[in-house]
Design a protein around this motif. Structure first.
Motif, PDB file in Angstrom:
ATOM      1  N   LEU A   1      25.319  14.157  -9.251  1.00 61.88           N
ATOM      2  CA  LEU A   1      24.585  15.278  -8.710  1.00 61.88           C
ATOM      3  C   LEU A   1      24.422  15.689  -7.706  1.00 61.88           C
ATOM      4  O   LEU A   1      24.343  15.459  -6.459  1.00 61.88           O
TER       5      LEU A   1
ATOM      6  N   ILE B   1      30.449  21.437  -2.775  1.00 59.86           N
ATOM      7  CA  ILE B   1      31.897  20.772  -2.935  1.00 59.86           C
ATOM      8  C   ILE B   1      31.794  19.498  -3.323  1.00 59.86           C
ATOM      9  O   ILE B   1      33.309  19.613  -4.567  1.00 59.86           O
ATOM     10  N   GLN B   2      31.506  18.772  -2.492  1.00 58.40           N
ATOM     11  CA  GLN B   2      31.696  17.627  -2.600  1.00 58.40           C
ATOM     12  C   GLN B   2      31.499  17.280  -4.571  1.00 58.40           C
ATOM     13  O   GLN B   2      32.436  16.268  -4.875  1.00 58.40           O
ATOM     14  N   GLY B   3      30.444  17.556  -4.741  1.00 54.81           N
ATOM     15  CA  GLY B   3      29.718  17.150  -5.828  1.00 54.81           C
ATOM     16  C   GLY B   3      30.807  17.767  -7.470  1.00 54.81           C
ATOM     17  O   GLY B   3      31.438  17.269  -8.111  1.00 54.81           O
TER      18      GLY B   3
ATOM     19  N   ILE C   1      24.849  18.266 -12.140  1.00 55.85           N
ATOM     20  CA  ILE C   1      23.277  18.687 -11.813  1.00 55.85           C
ATOM     21  C   ILE C   1      23.136  19.152 -10.777  1.00 55.85           C
ATOM     22  O   ILE C   1      23.098  18.695  -9.640  1.00 55.85           O
ATOM     23  N   GLU C   2      22.794  20.650 -11.089  1.00 54.85           N
ATOM     24  CA  GLU C   2      22.445  21.509  -9.939  1.00 54.85           C
ATOM     25  C   GLU C   2      20.400  22.086  -9.561  1.00 54.85           C
ATOM     26  O   GLU C   2      20.562  22.675 -10.592  1.00 54.85           O
TER      27      GLU C   2
ATOM     28  N   SER D   1      27.988  24.111   1.597  1.00 51.48           N
ATOM     29  CA  SER D   1      29.006  24.561   0.725  1.00 51.48           C
ATOM     30  C   SER D   1      29.208  26.330   0.526  1.00 51.48           C
ATOM     31  O   SER D   1      30.577  26.784   0.256  1.00 51.48           O
TER      32      SER D   1
ATOM     33  N   THR E   1      25.659  13.415  -4.381  1.00 48.95           N
ATOM     34  CA  THR E   1      26.436  14.242  -3.498  1.00 48.95           C
ATOM     35  C   THR E   1      25.520  16.185  -3.227  1.00 48.95           C
ATOM     36  O   THR E   1      25.866  16.631  -3.996  1.00 48.95           O
ATOM     37  N   ALA E   2      23.957  15.327  -2.409  1.00 50.31           N
ATOM     38  CA  ALA E   2      23.239  16.129  -2.510  1.00 50.31           C
ATOM     39  C   ALA E   2      22.953  16.625  -1.340  1.00 50.31           C
ATOM     40  O   ALA E   2      22.277  17.575  -0.423  1.00 50.31           O
TER      41      ALA E   2
ATOM     42  N   PRO F   1      22.655  17.929   2.111  1.00 50.27           N
ATOM     43  CA  PRO F   1      21.609  17.842   3.228  1.00 50.27           C
ATOM     44  C   PRO F   1      20.063  17.008   2.661  1.00 50.27           C
ATOM     45  O   PRO F   1      19.373  16.722   3.197  1.00 50.27           O
ATOM     46  N   TRP F   2      20.156  17.397   1.514  1.00 54.04           N
ATOM     47  CA  TRP F   2      18.863  16.369   0.298  1.00 54.04           C
ATOM     48  C   TRP F   2      19.220  14.750   0.237  1.00 54.04           C
ATOM     49  O   TRP F   2      18.642  13.914  -0.447  1.00 54.04           O
TER      50      TRP F   2
ATOM     51  N   VAL G   1      25.763  30.738  11.701  1.00 54.17           N
ATOM     52  CA  VAL G   1      27.171  31.123  11.692  1.00 54.17           C
ATOM     53  C   VAL G   1      26.939  33.017  12.554  1.00 54.17           C
ATOM     54  O   VAL G   1      26.560  33.035  11.377  1.00 54.17           O
TER      55      VAL G   1
ATOM     56  N   TYR H   1      24.720  21.641   8.940  1.00 54.45           N
ATOM     57  CA  TYR H   1      25.097  20.128   8.091  1.00 54.45           C
ATOM     58  C   TYR H   1      24.403  18.508   8.170  1.00 54.45           C
ATOM     59  O   TYR H   1      23.432  19.037   8.523  1.00 54.45           O
TER      60      TYR H   1
ATOM     61  N   LYS I   1      37.219  20.851   3.830  1.00 59.03           N
ATOM     62  CA  LYS I   1      39.231  20.797   3.584  1.00 59.03           C
ATOM     63  C   LYS I   1      39.275  19.794   2.596  1.00 59.03           C
ATOM     64  O   LYS I   1      40.614  19.330   2.196  1.00 59.03           O
TER      65      LYS I   1
HETATM   66  C1  LIG Z   1      28.420  26.725   8.676  1.00 56.36           C
HETATM   67  C2  LIG Z   1      29.420  25.546   8.795  1.00 56.36           C
HETATM   68  C3  LIG Z   1      30.877  26.230   8.941  1.00 56.36           C
HETATM   69  C4  LIG Z   1      31.548  24.649   8.737  1.00 56.36           C
HETATM   70  N1  LIG Z   1      32.951  24.387   8.806  1.00 56.36           N
HETATM   71  C5  LIG Z   1      34.078  24.252   8.065  1.00 56.36           C
HETATM   72  C6  LIG Z   1      34.757  24.581   8.103  1.00 56.36           C
HETATM   73  O1  LIG Z   1      35.727  25.037   8.898  1.00 56.36           O
HETATM   74  N2  LIG Z   1      36.164  22.933   7.561  1.00 56.36           N
HETATM   75  C7  LIG Z   1      35.297  22.394   7.445  1.00 56.36           C
HETATM   76  O2  LIG Z   1      36.275  21.306   6.223  1.00 56.36           O
HETATM   77  N3  LIG Z   1      34.528  21.780   6.983  1.00 56.36           N
HETATM   78  C8  LIG Z   1      33.759  22.948   7.322  1.00 56.36           C
HETATM   79  N4  LIG Z   1      31.598  22.558   7.308  1.00 56.36           N
HETATM   80  C9  LIG Z   1      31.483  21.737   6.164  1.00 56.36           C
HETATM   81  C10 LIG Z   1      31.360  21.516   4.724  1.00 56.36           C
HETATM   82  O3  LIG Z   1      30.999  22.979   4.880  1.00 56.36           O
HETATM   83  C11 LIG Z   1      30.446  20.456   4.295  1.00 56.36           C
HETATM   84  O4  LIG Z   1      31.017  19.443   5.158  1.00 56.36           O
HETATM   85  C12 LIG Z   1      30.403  20.635   2.896  1.00 56.36           C
HETATM   86  O5  LIG Z   1      30.504  21.297   2.614  1.00 56.36           O
HETATM   87  C13 LIG Z   1      29.048  19.686   2.172  1.00 56.36           C
HETATM   88  O6  LIG Z   1      29.429  19.846   0.785  1.00 56.36           O
HETATM   89  P1  LIG Z   1      28.536  18.669   0.083  1.00 56.36           P
HETATM   90  O7  LIG Z   1      28.989  19.075  -1.545  1.00 56.36           O
HETATM   91  O8  LIG Z   1      28.087  17.367   0.791  1.00 56.36           O
HETATM   92  O9  LIG Z   1      26.470  19.450   0.090  1.00 56.36           O
HETATM   93  P2  LIG Z   1      26.459  20.563  -0.038  1.00 56.36           P
HETATM   94  O10 LIG Z   1      27.058  22.165  -0.527  1.00 56.36           O
HETATM   95  O11 LIG Z   1      24.527  21.000   0.353  1.00 56.36           O
HETATM   96  O12 LIG Z   1      25.862  20.620  -1.731  1.00 56.36           O
HETATM   97  C14 LIG Z   1      25.091  19.218  -2.126  1.00 56.36           C
HETATM   98  C15 LIG Z   1      24.053  20.105  -3.488  1.00 56.36           C
HETATM   99  O13 LIG Z   1      23.118  19.369  -3.962  1.00 56.36           O
HETATM  100  C16 LIG Z   1      22.251  19.605  -4.163  1.00 56.36           C
HETATM  101  N5  LIG Z   1      21.293  19.026  -4.583  1.00 56.36           N
HETATM  102  C17 LIG Z   1      20.461  18.351  -3.403  1.00 56.36           C
HETATM  103  N6  LIG Z   1      18.939  17.604  -4.285  1.00 56.36           N
HETATM  104  C18 LIG Z   1      18.776  17.964  -5.670  1.00 56.36           C
HETATM  105  C19 LIG Z   1      18.084  17.393  -6.399  1.00 56.36           C
HETATM  106  N7  LIG Z   1      17.070  16.497  -6.266  1.00 56.36           N
HETATM  107  N8  LIG Z   1      18.635  17.899  -8.349  1.00 56.36           N
HETATM  108  C20 LIG Z   1      19.484  18.568  -7.917  1.00 56.36           C
HETATM  109  N9  LIG Z   1      20.536  18.923  -7.124  1.00 56.36           N
HETATM  110  C21 LIG Z   1      20.139  18.940  -5.924  1.00 56.36           C
HETATM  111  C22 LIG Z   1      21.854  20.876  -3.269  1.00 56.36           C
HETATM  112  O14 LIG Z   1      21.026  22.572  -4.138  1.00 56.36           O
HETATM  113  C23 LIG Z   1      23.344  21.405  -3.017  1.00 56.36           C
HETATM  114  O15 LIG Z   1      23.798  22.415  -3.885  1.00 56.36           O
HETATM  115  C24 LIG Z   1      30.584  23.786   7.022  1.00 56.36           C
HETATM  116  C25 LIG Z   1      29.653  23.755   7.583  1.00 56.36           C
HETATM  117  C26 LIG Z   1      28.953  24.728   7.634  1.00 56.36           C
HETATM  118  C27 LIG Z   1      27.749  24.432   7.244  1.00 56.36           C
END
Ligand SMILES: Cc1cc2nc3c(=O)[nH]c(=O)nc-3n(C[C@H](O)[C@H](O)[C@H](O)COP(=O)(O)OP(=O)(O)OC[C@H]3O[C@@H](n4cnc5c(N)ncnc54)[C@H](O)[C@@H]3O)c2cc1C
Length: 394
Positions: A16, A20-22, A39-40, A51, A204-205, A207-208, A229, A325, A356
């Motif tokens: 879910l 990048i993590q999912g 699923i997204e 991401s 892996t949602a 901020p949600w 940014v 974040y 990373k």
């Molecule tokens: C400005 C900025 C700079 C950064 N710089 C760095 C860096 O230099 N080096 C580094 O290593 N990291 C950096 N990071 C951190 C890194 O980008 C994040 O840790 C990483 O992208 C988190 O990914 P994620 O998959 O957890 O979250 P997200 O990318 O937010 O993915 C979560 C996904 O879940 C989906 N979702 C949520 N709820 C639901 C639902 N109910 N049903 C379906 N889909 C859902 C969302 O739509 C989203 O697409 C930075 C982050 C930011 C914001």
């Protein structure tokens, strides 16, 4: 599997959230021949989570040995991804770290770098001025380089991981928000378009996370922050450019606020260097772009920093974008199983430094969902280090 109607299928795993993590979790699952659905909620690609954007810093030097060990694997996996897809995802730039000579974080990073076989290159003030004539290291400050660090092309990386996942038979359903999760030996995940079943679910949602976890009676101590940014105009284009071998940098607590400032060489927007504050205002991801009047405090701090350290940049940002974040109280990740439902795995709280590490995070989440022993020690990432809220209803 019924590909024409994915909701009739039972998957090995549903992931879910296609950040990048999912996406990396789904990629590793498909590599392990697991029938996987990703699923997204939004149409891909999107810029609502954490991401998106062109670039992220990658580095070997961390305060904690366990991240440095994970990073060794990550460098290998990023290179593997580039060669599998024949796409450029990483540029080597090195990372310049600086701050006060008694800065604890810098001391710890130097120590782990020495242990890891990637010793820091210490720069005297003279070395610094020779190498970086356009940066003003302040009296009483120290500096060193992490030589293997560089830039990851974030959007490119995300697209590549998702494409390789699909090439291996993985299914992506975007524009489908998960609105209900029913735990069980087979987990049922409902969206407005259908219901999907799987032997395990990885959440892996981003901020949600807490709004999704609410559906399974769990709340984690996560704070969601809006990050500005900021891109700053070079007075002479290219001064701080990737093509002029300018490195990424981290200024450790250089403004005495308890937060770092980091930057990447000008590249994605020619003539503009990305410099950001490693914190922001608490914000609901749904309300991220509703901002108050006046210049936000973090941008004021950045402007002062730019004036003091980067005299070759204009001290007002030329472009401000936004991102989120999701932070834990100790800024360490959460990679763990749900305390009651072991086939529901959670990856959360990447606290602004998860990009990373995503190749290894995805691998660990994949291993947990397959009931395997994780290939890295996950004790620093267990959720029981916090007092978590578990509602008794389920
Ligand atoms: C400005 C900025 C700079 C950064 N710089 C760095 C860096 O230099 N080096 C580094 O290593 N990291 C950096 N990071 C951190 C890194 O980008 C994040 O840790 C990483 O992208 C988190 O990914 P994620 O998959 O957890 O979250 P997200 O990318 O937010 O993915 C979560 C996904 O879940 C989906 N979702 C949520 N709820 C639901 C639902 N109910 N049903 C379906 N889909 C859902 C969302 O739509 C989203 O697409 C930075 C982050 C930011 C914001």
């Amino acid at each position: 599997m019924d590909v024409t109607n994915p909701s009739n299928s039972c998957y090995d795993t549903i992931v879910l959230g296609a950040g990048i993590q999912g996406s990396f979790t789904a990629y590793h699952l498909a590599k392990n021949k697991r029938r996987t659905l990703l699923i997204e909620q939004f149409i891909l690609p999107h810029s609502r989570g954490s991401s998106h954007g062109q670039t992220r810093i990658t580095r070997m030097g961390y305060q904690e040995d366990y991240y440095t060990r994970m990073m060794k694997d990550c460098f290998t996996l990023w290179a593997q991804l580039e060669s599998e897809a024949k796409v450029k995802i990483y540029s080597h730039t090195g990372l310049l770290l600086f701050g006060k000579n008694d800065d604890k974080q810098l001391g710890k990073i130097q120590r782990t770098m020495k242990h890891s076989g990637n010793p820091p290159e210490i720069l005297t003030h003279d070395d610094f001025t020779r190498k970086f004539p356009n940066v003003s290291l302040q009296p009483g400050e120290v500096a060193f380089m992490d030589r293997v660090a560089g830039v990851l092309y974030a959007n490119q990386a995300l697209l590549t991981v998702q494409k390789l996942f699909q090439d291996m038979g993985g299914v992506i359903r975007d524009r489908e928000k998960v609105i209900d999760i029913q735990p069980g030996n087979l987990v049922t995940v409902k969206t407005a378009s259908g219901a999907y079943k799987a032997k395990s679910l990885v959440i892996t949602a981003g901020p949600w996370t807490n709004s999704v976890l609410n559906q399974i009676a769990l709340q984690l101590p996560l704070k969601t922050l809006r990050i500005n940014v900021c891109y700053w105009k070079e007075k002479v284009a290219g001064t701080y450019g990737l093509s002029h071998n300018f490195p990424c940098f981290i200024g450790s607590d250089v403004c005495n606020t308890g937060h770092d400032i980091y930057g990447l060489p000008s590249n994605e927007y020619p003539g503009l260097m990305k410099i950001c504050y490693h914190s922001g205002e608490e914000s609901d991801p749904e309300k991220r772009d509703i901002i108050g009047r006046g210049t936000p405090q973090d941008i004021k701090i950045l402007g002062e920093f730019v004036k003091k350290y980067f005299p070759g940049l204009e001290s007002e940002p030329a472009v401000v974008e936004s991102c989120m974040y999701t932070c834990t109280p100790d800024n360490n990740f959460i990679l763990d199983c749900h305390p009651v439902h072991e086939n529901i795995i959670i990856g959360a709280g990447f606290s602004g430094h998860g990009f990373k590490l995503s190749p290894v995070v995805g691998k660990i989440l994949c291993e947990l969902s397959m009931g395997k022993t994780p290939s890295h020690d996950i004790s620093p990432f267990k959720m029981n280090r916090f007092s978590i809220k578990l509602k008794s209803a389920l």
